[in-house]
Design a protein around this motif. Sequence first.
Motif, PDB file in Angstrom:
ATOM      1  N   LYS A 136      22.359   7.499 -17.122  1.00 18.61           N
ATOM      2  CA  LYS A 136      23.212   6.313 -17.266  1.00 18.61           C
ATOM      3  C   LYS A 136      24.659   6.712 -17.561  1.00 18.61           C
ATOM      4  O   LYS A 136      25.598   6.132 -17.025  1.00 18.61           O
ATOM      5  CB  LYS A 136      22.676   5.410 -18.382  1.00 18.61           C
ATOM      6  N   ALA A 163      17.756  -0.701 -14.968  1.00 18.48           N
ATOM      7  CA  ALA A 163      17.828  -1.946 -15.758  1.00 18.48           C
ATOM      8  C   ALA A 163      16.546  -2.766 -15.614  1.00 18.48           C
ATOM      9  O   ALA A 163      16.100  -3.393 -16.577  1.00 18.48           O
ATOM     10  CB  ALA A 163      19.029  -2.762 -15.310  1.00 18.48           C
ATOM     11  N   ASP A 168      16.866  -4.711 -18.989  1.00 15.53           N
ATOM     12  CA  ASP A 168      18.225  -4.909 -19.474  1.00 15.53           C
ATOM     13  C   ASP A 168      18.908  -5.920 -18.542  1.00 15.53           C
ATOM     14  O   ASP A 168      19.559  -5.554 -17.567  1.00 15.53           O
ATOM     15  CB  ASP A 168      18.950  -3.548 -19.452  1.00 15.53           C
ATOM     16  N   LEU A 171      22.852  -5.636 -17.854  1.00 14.53           N
ATOM     17  CA  LEU A 171      23.235  -4.591 -16.895  1.00 14.53           C
ATOM     18  C   LEU A 171      22.811  -4.992 -15.478  1.00 14.53           C
ATOM     19  O   LEU A 171      23.551  -4.799 -14.506  1.00 14.53           O
ATOM     20  CB  LEU A 171      22.577  -3.255 -17.292  1.00 14.53           C
ATOM     21  N   LEU A 172      21.628  -5.590 -15.411  1.00 10.83           N
ATOM     22  CA  LEU A 172      21.081  -6.003 -14.114  1.00 10.83           C
ATOM     23  C   LEU A 172      22.027  -6.992 -13.421  1.00 10.83           C
ATOM     24  O   LEU A 172      22.428  -6.790 -12.264  1.00 10.83           O
ATOM     25  CB  LEU A 172      19.713  -6.653 -14.367  1.00 10.83           C
TER      26      LEU A 172
END
Lengths: 538, 496
Positions: A136, A163, A168, A171-172
């Motif tokens: 990441k 993600a 997440d 972030l997605l």
Amino acid sequence: MKRSLLLLIAVLISFVSLQRANAAALDEMSLKQYAKLREVERYQMKIADKYYHERNYKVAMAEYEKFLTLYERSIGAPYAQLRWSICLVHQRKLNTAIKEGFQSVVDYWPESNEAIAADYYIAKTYKDMGEVRKAKKTYQSVLDDHPKHLAAVYTCSDLIEIAKVQKDSDLLVKMWKQLTFETPRNRESKSLCQRASYELASYQFYQAALKEGLEALKTTYSEEQLAYYVLYYSRRPISTMAADSKTKAKAEKFADECIAYIRSVTPKNTSEEEDELIALNNGYYIGDIHIAAGRDTKVVPYYQEMMKQFGERDTIRDKIATYFKSKNKYDEARAQYRQYKNKVEGNSQIAYSYRQQKNYDPAVLAYRQNVVLDPDQAVHWNSTIATTYREASKYKEAVAVYEELYKTDSKNAEKWIWQIATTYRDAGEHKQAIAYYRQSNNFPSNYSEMAACHRRLKEYKEAIILYNQIIGGAPKSAAWALYEVARTQEAAGNKEKAILTFQQVCKRFPKDSYASRAHAHLQNTYKITVTLGGAKDE
Amino acid sequence: MHELGNTIRRDRFVQITCGYVVLWTFAVFNWLWFRVLPDWLLWIIFLPAIPLVVIWVSKEFPHSLKQFQWNIRSATTASVAFLPAWQLAVFISDQLSLYAVGAYAARIGTGAAFMIGLAWVVWGMEQASQHYDLLRLRKRRSDAHLSLELNSDEDDASGERIWNPLDTRAWYYGRKGRKLNQSVTGLMSYSFVFCMAFLIFSKISGCQELYEMPAGGGEQKPIAQKVKVQKVIKKKFIVNPFSAILFQVPPIDEVKLQLTEITKHAYTVGYGEGTGAGFAGGTKRGKVRFIRLEYTGGDWDQDFGVGADLNMLIEYNVRTQQQVADRTESRTVAQLNNFPKGKSPPVVYLTGQKNISLSKGEVKILKEYLLEKHGMLFGDNGGSRHFHNQFLAMMNRVLPQVRPVAIPLDDTIHRIPYQIPFLPYVAPHGGKEALGWKVDGRWVAYYHPGDIGDAWTDDHSGISPEIWEACYQLGTNVIFYGHTEYSKWLEAQKKK
């Protein structure tokens, strides 16, 4: 139906191509760069690339290394180093690939295009090694340093994957939005951006956010296509929300919004044929949304309303009938099929509905009517009759139909022979089946079927002979055939021979899945631990 | 006088037995859960159960079975005698590493215990119901009722609602088939209680248990080949140069170098700065133990014990020179909870070929073991694609936010102490790649897809020496990796 099938195929193709294409363009040398190579350099590079494309990574690696030794100062050197590193990745030496491969590209040729690709590959390799945190971090640096580069597109795509696993959603959504709205679409990035757009739309629809979802879809689909894709991506969220009493009201509201949107893009004036077709299709989409929202009382009246607007149409009746069938109301469905203008299609649907109910005689009758009504497709209808007979376990009748087809449709004689043999096999008439399989040229399938029939007849020797012929004639099926020999020996009561043959499977094909089965069988059934076999995967 | 002497002797014997029962109970609890007492002491405590049981049984049961009649005393003696006999059978099998025999003894014993208990329940209910019937009869006689028969309608007409389940006249047994209803209720209740007790005892967490690594130190480096050079000096002749005899003088110092390539540890296998092979976080009495994880649903005990695990443990000792336990062990998932943070097993081994069924609680314990206690799971596919899917599904429940990845061949776990540039396997049950689950840069689970345990057996499943040797090396690497990571973590904890 056809449209959704086409879409499904398109999605599948794009998914498969995505899997293959992801990061593929990054490891290619640009034509500009290639043109600058000297003739000798090109020659060496071609050799290395040939092995690379043949997936002979060990040799390819040696050739790239040779290139680097010979032409250290060449413009192709960073490319050779990058490919060398990728070869290591394919050989599952990921740590070495990062430390000695990709990192060298970044260190020695920091200004090169390959250095950006190497940065991305470092992140991707970390991800493939399970080092998600490091991955990441490196992905982020790629995004920060080269936001417009193709590597950034792949980075977003990989971060989406991470993600999803880590659930997440922030972030997605961020990555989806970046790919959907901010990334310029070209040959390499198009498929990833499209995928992101409809995943984002689907996500927004699950939040009942039509407007946001539509915005995402608009980046990929034209205005004319939107109504269909609104239905396509909203159907599941609506039915999921409608199934839960807590979200039922939300589903109702969202369904109404979707319907309102579809109505808004539906032409009011349908005097033109094209407009009428759009209006008709949009009408179907609205009907599908009613069904997804579980509005049972509204569905049939809605389609009847459509019938008034667009006149009697088989497609509308099909919608009503399909709805009835989904509610297990087969008689009502057939009443609709009977009113079809296209009698052949109506009969076919009636027959199929009877088959769905396992009521085969009326199905055959309906198909027989089609043989008369549609003589051009007689072979198709007769074949369907035979299939129906087989479903009904009326093998004699099925064979009679197939034999008739064998005589009348000589072009497909091989196919009908196979069908006759299979029908005899299903009927338990193994000798007849063997006789027909023998006439087939479909090796090794016919031999395996014949052997299976012999085994059912307890003619084990004959079965073993056939399996041995498969071992000799079809190397790809050899492991399976040897395993079957062992099982046949076992069935014949020759335990010792069976054990020896199972061990042979392990020894001769240690990497095959049948070795695994033979190994487990020897241990579980015979309590034999010495199974031979054993291999290493390099 | 003689009778008095007998009575005194009997009383003394009863006292001895009572004292022994207390000691035995304590030892059993220790054996099952605490594990504080050493094995030799357990032998000393458990073995006297044999003569005691024999004496009690011979007292109650005459030599001639024709004369024998069951009574409450003989039945009690037989029932009580069953418990130490059952326990001893399991204990001895366990101590002699006859794990399969032990497992059978445990299962058969559980069945027998159920039947004995059931017999007592039936007898007790019968006695109780007769007792209540008799009381009723007496009461009726005293109330000068004429009829001696027990009329159910009369009982009901009395207006009293009987709640006692031991009384067949309890209202909930109905009017017809009361005896049958009572028996069915008794059976159901007993079965339920037995099952609950069994579940509680089998899943009980017990008390604390410690895992201590061997003390010492070493480096986390690949084993290097050391080339030993040996000088072989040829025999020389001392020749008088002034001799009248003419000699052909050989070269003055003909030295032949003999290079002997040997594999020897160029360093101590371990981690930390201590002396001897071991780990910085270890203790002097600490040992590397091979613990297999028990789970429900499948065959966790495949190749368990002497045949495979112990071979691996011995090989680990030979190859690393670290102290190892004398025997391999097994623990249930729930028992992982007994190990405290910092003293829990760095690696546990799980194998099988059928289902893996874990409860929510067990999933939580396993997750805590892997993440909080810094443990590691060494999974091995014992024989089917199904197990592969089961293992992956289990890990998906335990670590839902971590996806398995193919472990690189140049990873530390494949390089230290042995360089293994390939994955050796017996049969490709779950593919040909080792999978791993990595959390914070550490493998918390290593999954071998091809029955590595079978390669450790005495006959090595008939595979080639190259492969089984590589399998031992891989096993050594995984165990070493787990312990090293644990040691690193302990040191980091100390610094904090």
